[in-house]
Design an enzyme around this catalytic site. Structure first.
Site, mmCIF file in Angstrom:
data_model
loop_
_atom_site.group_PDB
_atom_site.id
_atom_site.type_symbol
_atom_site.label_atom_id
_atom_site.label_comp_id
_atom_site.label_asym_id
_atom_site.label_seq_id
_atom_site.Cartn_x
_atom_site.Cartn_y
_atom_site.Cartn_z
ATOM 1 N N GLY A 1 34.272 127.193 -76.279
ATOM 2 C CA GLY A 1 33.381 127.909 -75.367
ATOM 3 C C GLY A 1 34.070 129.110 -74.756
ATOM 4 O O GLY A 1 34.982 129.691 -75.338
ATOM 5 N N CYS A 2 33.650 129.484 -73.565
ATOM 6 C CA CYS A 2 34.187 130.664 -72.886
ATOM 7 C C CYS A 2 35.677 130.523 -72.624
ATOM 8 O O CYS A 2 36.125 129.537 -72.049
ATOM 9 C CB CYS A 2 33.449 130.878 -71.568
ATOM 10 S SG CYS A 2 34.129 132.223 -70.570
ATOM 11 N N PHE A 3 36.451 131.521 -73.033
ATOM 12 C CA PHE A 3 37.904 131.401 -72.855
ATOM 13 C C PHE A 3 38.334 131.469 -71.392
ATOM 14 O O PHE A 3 39.424 131.026 -71.052
ATOM 15 C CB PHE A 3 38.692 132.402 -73.706
ATOM 16 C CG PHE A 3 38.204 133.830 -73.755
ATOM 17 C CD1 PHE A 3 37.500 134.418 -72.717
ATOM 18 C CD2 PHE A 3 38.484 134.614 -74.879
ATOM 19 C CE1 PHE A 3 37.082 135.735 -72.775
ATOM 20 C CE2 PHE A 3 38.075 135.948 -74.955
ATOM 21 C CZ PHE A 3 37.364 136.498 -73.899
#
Length: 220
Positions: A51-53
């Protein structure tokens, strides 16, 4: 009979369409030999996409033995990917993190445990509302030992939960560091609405169920 013929024609066209969508460059990445990163000053590196880093970076930096977590892109076929380019889904890359860690304090096995404990393991192509191939879950291995560790943990988790685990397993090839403004985003922008409503809650959910002795003492 006519309906049956029409069905088979559509099925054939659909299968041909699927075959046409297979990118040989991406398949070459999946089938490549892994690249192993040597220790530097006693520190090792590992690579994960989940997902979002911004979220993943903060999660790993809460773990003892992790010196630094860097946001970037990996798993794709294009060179020099950017945030905008990866968001198109055409580069093959996923938002990923490079974990720099002390193997004398935390093992690769534990980092894989952190990975699975910090996400929805069944969600395909995303985490939460962050959806798309750029947000897909990938664990990267650098050698056969790491590959077997990942596969065994993935299989055990699938058996324990009775579900299919979405994470893909890729040979590591290259990590492209993301733009400067993405680095340490959670720490530098604590009042950002995404950080407050998504990143920090995800971090705290992970910390609530992971062994306390393996976590740093910082609070969120």
């Amino acid at each position: 009979m006519k309906k049956l013929i029409i069905f088979f024609v559509f099925a054939l066209l659909f299968n041909c369409h699927n075959t046409a969508q297979v990118n040989p460059k991406q398949q070459a990445v999946i089938n490549a030999e892994p690249v192993e990163i040597p220790l530097k000053n006693g520190k090792a590196k590992a690579y994960f996409a989940s997902g979002c880093f911004w979220c993943v970076e903060a999660i790993y930096e809460s773990v003892k033995g992790v010196e630094e977590s860097i946001s970037g892109y990996s798993g794709g076929h294009s060179k020099n990917p950017t945030y905008d380019a990866s968001n198109t889904g055409r580069t093959g890359h996923a938002e990923a993190v490079e974990i720099i860690y002390d193997p004398n304090i935390v093992s690769f096995e534990t980092l894989v445990d952190v990975y699975f404990a910090s996400q929805n393991v069944t969600q395909i192509n995303g985490q939460g509302n962050d959806r798309g191939s750029q947000y897909r879950s990938i664990i990267f291995y650098q050698n056969e030992i790491q590959k077997q560790i990942i596969l065994k943990k993935k299989e055990a988790l699938a058996k324990k939960l009775g579900v299919k685990i979405a994470a893909e397993v890729y040979p590591f090839q290259k990590f492209w560091v993301a733009e400067d403004y993405h680095q340490n985003y959670e720490r530098l922008h604590p009042n950002n609405s995404y950080i407050r409503n998504v990143s920090i809650p995800r971090l705290n959910r992970f910390k609530a169920k992971f062994p306390k002795e393996l976590l740093k003492s910082q609070e969120h």
